[in-house]
Design an enzyme around this catalytic site. Structure first.
Site, PDB file in Angstrom:
ATOM      1  N   LYS A 107      11.306  69.570  55.868  1.00 49.29           N
ATOM      2  CA  LYS A 107      11.219  68.903  54.575  1.00 49.29           C
ATOM      3  C   LYS A 107      11.006  67.395  54.693  1.00 49.29           C
ATOM      4  O   LYS A 107      10.732  66.733  53.695  1.00 49.29           O
ATOM      5  CB  LYS A 107      12.469  69.197  53.749  1.00 49.29           C
ATOM      6  CG  LYS A 107      12.599  70.670  53.392  1.00 49.29           C
ATOM      7  CD  LYS A 107      13.710  70.901  52.387  1.00 49.29           C
ATOM      8  CE  LYS A 107      13.821  72.351  51.997  1.00 49.29           C
ATOM      9  NZ  LYS A 107      14.629  73.128  52.963  1.00 49.29           N
TER      10      LYS A 107
HETATM   11  C1  LIG Z   1      14.364  74.547  52.808  1.00 48.19           C
HETATM   12  C2  LIG Z   1      14.443  75.372  54.032  1.00 48.19           C
HETATM   13  C3  LIG Z   1      13.884  76.657  54.071  1.00 48.19           C
HETATM   14  C4  LIG Z   1      13.231  77.293  52.859  1.00 48.19           C
HETATM   15  O1  LIG Z   1      12.072  76.613  52.452  1.00 48.19           O
HETATM   16  P1  LIG Z   1      11.492  76.846  50.970  1.00 48.19           P
HETATM   17  O2  LIG Z   1      10.324  75.950  50.872  1.00 48.19           O
HETATM   18  O3  LIG Z   1      12.577  76.478  50.032  1.00 48.19           O
HETATM   19  O4  LIG Z   1      11.138  78.276  50.877  1.00 48.19           O
HETATM   20  C5  LIG Z   1      13.935  77.346  55.261  1.00 48.19           C
HETATM   21  N1  LIG Z   1      14.556  76.838  56.347  1.00 48.19           N
HETATM   22  C6  LIG Z   1      15.112  75.620  56.338  1.00 48.19           C
HETATM   23  C7  LIG Z   1      15.781  75.124  57.558  1.00 48.19           C
HETATM   24  C8  LIG Z   1      15.072  74.842  55.186  1.00 48.19           C
HETATM   25  O5  LIG Z   1      15.647  73.645  55.172  1.00 48.19           O
END
Ligand SMILES: *Cc1c(COP(=O)(O)O)cnc(C)c1O
Length: 449
Positions: A107
């Site tokens: 992210k």
């Molecule tokens: C946010 C996250 C996900 C899920 O991603 P989405 O875009 O919400 O589907 C999976 N793994 C980790 C480690 C995350 O931080």
């Protein structure tokens, strides 16, 4: 490019307004009104481009009409300044490591890119320099990526809402120790409660009359779309290893709110030859149920060891439906699903460590196992390793029965002092808090970023 809402009551919105608003007025999610395919030449030569250069081309297709080229280039280059290695674990299974950014989770790209884009737009739009408040609900990793992306950005204050006791201590320290323009709010509830508080805040007339609010969750186009860059890079790296493998690339995405997977669907619509997708879930398997039955029935999330995917009402489902014109059949031809229990996730982590020496985090473990279970002959699978295992230290060490190394970047966060505001899950409480705490409008020029 104009944006419309998935609820179809709003259209013709500029990128600027879509990013500043976050959510459309009809409560739908913004979608670009067309997706441009990148010419075939680009894909023929993609393995000769740097990550930043290929991402800039993709960014130009998405945002080029609305953001000055030099500025867009800066946003891309400033965001993608870390490595994203493709690591081979088995004959035809690869891990794309998305955890080498500032907070060690995928992210980081969306968090930083959005902070740059939002800052650019508010400088353009906001003559009186009214403070913009970013609200973000987190199940763990979004909070840290967004908080670190926005840290110190003038004119913007970030409120991170997280469920008390349901994020790992290391995740927590990444957004509760920052101070400055970042406030952590510890909600006595689940992630879904946090998300509901944020959504209610956007819909509340009194709040919006008094303060400027936006969202940095993957409902925001500037947050989720840049994640498409990863898919181009996965393909390019695989193409370098083998053309044939690249042409049969299946991408498996550990999914919660489905922002990451939706970004992959955009990459495919832009012409990237991804054969198909697999959505890997933990026990929160509402999407899998939809694939099986055609019914989408949100329910309360249950807590699991892959906590960033503990989502009971994935917000980007609306975008997936929209991309496929609500056709269950069309969705099922390009996306399949699978879900794993905590016991299965733990077993995968142990077996993988023993057989390959590779340390999976609980989310990546769902992705790896899904490829082992669902890859067809002739296909090559890439799963997105979405976070560094050390972010889930206690869980990972307990499962593997051994100590794991904590990267220096994480240790730095752990030295800070935790500060957060306790909050009930009642919207009236949250609203009263925001109204009482709206910090004064900053004076003077906004800093150029
Ligand atoms: C946010 C996250 C996900 C899920 O991603 P989405 O875009 O919400 O589907 C999976 N793994 C980790 C480690 C995350 O931080």
């Amino acid at each position: 490019m104009k944006y419309y809402s998935t609820n179809k009551k709003v259209s013709g919105v500029s990128l600027e307004d879509a990013v500043i608003k976050g959510l459309a007025e009809d409560k739908g999610l913004f979608m670009p009104d067309h997706i441009t395919e990148i010419p075939a030449m680009f894909y023929e030569n993609i393995d000769k481009l740097s990550f930043q250069d290929m991402a800039y081309t993709a960014a130009y297709m998405l945002f080029g009409e609305d953001v000055h080229a030099n500025m867009l280039r800066t946003m891309v280059y400033d965001t993608l300044n870390f490595d994203v290695p493709l690591v081979r674990l088995e004959e035809n299974i690869y891990s794309l490591e998305l955890f080498h950014g500032p907070t060690l989770a995928f992210k980081d790209v969306g968090g930083r890119f959005m902070s740059r884009m939002l800052s650019y737009f508010i400088q353009r739009q906001n003559e009186n320099h009214k403070l913009v408040n970013v609200l973000v609900a987190t199940s763990g990793d979004t909070g840290s990526a967004v908080a670190n992306g926005f840290l110190g950005v003038e004119g913007i204050h970030v409120y991170v809402l997280y469920p008390k006791g349901l994020v790992s201590p290391i995740q927590e320290c990444q957004f509760t120790t920052l101070g400055q323009n970042i406030t952590a709010i510890e909600v006595d509830g689940t992630f879904d409660d946090c998300q509901a508080l944020v959504k209610s805040a956007f819909m509340d007339e009194a709040l919006n009359a008094g303060m400027k609010l936006t969202s940095a969750n993957s409902i925001n186009v500037a947050r989720f779309l840049p994640q498409a860059f990863y898919y181009f890079y996965a393909y390019a790296q695989l193409k370098k290893i083998s053309e044939a493998a690249a042409h049969n690339m299946v991408v498996c995405v550990p999914s919660g709110n489905f922002g990451n997977l939706t970004a992959g669907l955009f990459a495919k619509r832009m012409g990237l030859p991804i054969k198909r997708f697999i959505a890997a879930n933990n026990r929160n398997d509402i999407f899998l149920e939809y694939l099986k039955t055609g019914e989408f029935t949100p329910r309360s999330s249950v807590s699991t060891i892959a906590n960033a995917m503990d989502v009971g009402d994935p917000s980007n489902f609306a975008r997936i439906l929209d991309l496929y014109s609500n056709s269950h059949e069309a969705i099922c031809t390009e996306i399949s699903g699978v879900s794993y229990t905590d016991e299965q996730i733990a077993e995968t982590m142990k077996t993988c460590k023993k057989e390959t020496g590779y340390l999976l985090d609980p989310h990546g473990a769902c992705g790896f196992q899904a490829l082992k279970d669902m890859l067809q002959p002739g296909e090559t699978g890439v799963f997105l390793e979405t976070a560094h295992p050390a972010k889930f230290l206690e869980t990972v060490e307990e499962i593997l029965g051994e100590k794991i190394e904590i990267p220096e970047k994480l240790q730095e966060f752990m030295k800070g002092e935790k500060k957060s505001e306790p909050m009930s899950k009642k919207f009236e409480d949250f609203r009263a808090y925001l109204l009482a705490n709206d910090p004064p409008t900053p004076k003077g020029e906004l800093r150029e970023l």
